[in-house]
Scaffold this active site. Structure first.
Site, short mmCIF file in Angstrom:
data_model
loop_
_atom_site.label_atom_id
_atom_site.label_comp_id
_atom_site.label_asym_id
_atom_site.label_seq_id
_atom_site.Cartn_x
_atom_site.Cartn_y
_atom_site.Cartn_z
N LYS A 9 -5.44 -11.40 -2.86
CA LYS A 9 -6.48 -10.85 -1.99
C LYS A 9 -6.22 -11.29 -0.55
O LYS A 9 -5.98 -12.46 -0.28
CB LYS A 9 -7.86 -11.30 -2.43
CG LYS A 9 -8.97 -10.75 -1.54
CD LYS A 9 -10.35 -10.83 -2.17
CE LYS A 9 -10.94 -12.19 -2.14
NZ LYS A 9 -12.39 -12.18 -2.43
N SER A 25 -0.87 5.62 2.15
CA SER A 25 -0.68 4.20 1.86
C SER A 25 -1.37 3.31 2.88
O SER A 25 -2.10 3.76 3.75
CB SER A 25 0.80 3.85 1.80
OG SER A 25 1.37 3.98 3.09
N TYR A 58 -1.08 2.31 -2.09
CA TYR A 58 0.05 1.41 -2.29
C TYR A 58 0.48 0.81 -0.96
O TYR A 58 0.15 1.33 0.10
CB TYR A 58 1.22 2.14 -2.97
CG TYR A 58 1.78 3.28 -2.15
CD1 TYR A 58 2.86 3.07 -1.30
CD2 TYR A 58 1.22 4.54 -2.21
CE1 TYR A 58 3.36 4.12 -0.54
CE2 TYR A 58 1.72 5.59 -1.46
CZ TYR A 58 2.80 5.36 -0.62
OH TYR A 58 3.28 6.39 0.15
N GLY A 73 -2.29 8.43 6.21
CA GLY A 73 -2.57 9.68 5.50
C GLY A 73 -4.06 9.84 5.25
O GLY A 73 -4.89 9.43 6.06
N ALA A 75 -6.07 8.26 3.52
CA ALA A 75 -6.81 6.99 3.55
C ALA A 75 -7.34 6.69 4.95
O ALA A 75 -8.33 5.97 5.09
CB ALA A 75 -5.92 5.85 3.06
#
Length: 114
Positions: A9, A25, A58, A73, A75
């Site tokens: 994390k 990503s 990813y 993109g 995201a």
């Protein structure tokens, strides 16, 4: 029996960019990747503290020492520069092994530095 547990994390890092014109990503500074035990192309969950958005994508390796955290993109619609996010990776492991597993959790400082 296998269960999914927290593996890595990056807690409360600042989004530096959102690049809609990229195929997808999240780009992460390679120093942060190493510290958190993340590798390129690894699946991660991204949680935006500012707006509550969650997404899975990813990892793409970012320039080492740059502090870069960039949603790419589609995201990029889930956050904007300045938002605080948490990046989480999980791992599947045997139940007994999971009891003693210690995840790598990092808390970057200002500028997304270690």
């Amino acid at each position: 029996m296998q269960i999914e547990v927290l593996k890595s994390k990056i807690h409360r890092v600042t989004l530096t960019e959102a690049n809609l014109d990229y195929m997808g990503s999240i780009t992460i500074d390679e120093d942060l990747m190493d510290a958190a035990g993340l590798i390129e192309n690894e699946k991660v969950q991204v949680v935006n503290v500012n707006n509550g958005e969650r997404l899975e994508t990813y990892v793409i390796r970012g320039k080492r020492g740059s502090g870069t955290i960039c949603l790419n993109g589609p995201a990029a619609r889930k956050g904007m520069a300045g938002d605080i996010i948490v990046i989480i990776a999980y791992a599947s492991m045997e139940f007994e092994a999971a009891k003693s597993f210690q995840p790598k959790v990092i808390f970057p400082k200002a500028g997304n530095k270690l």
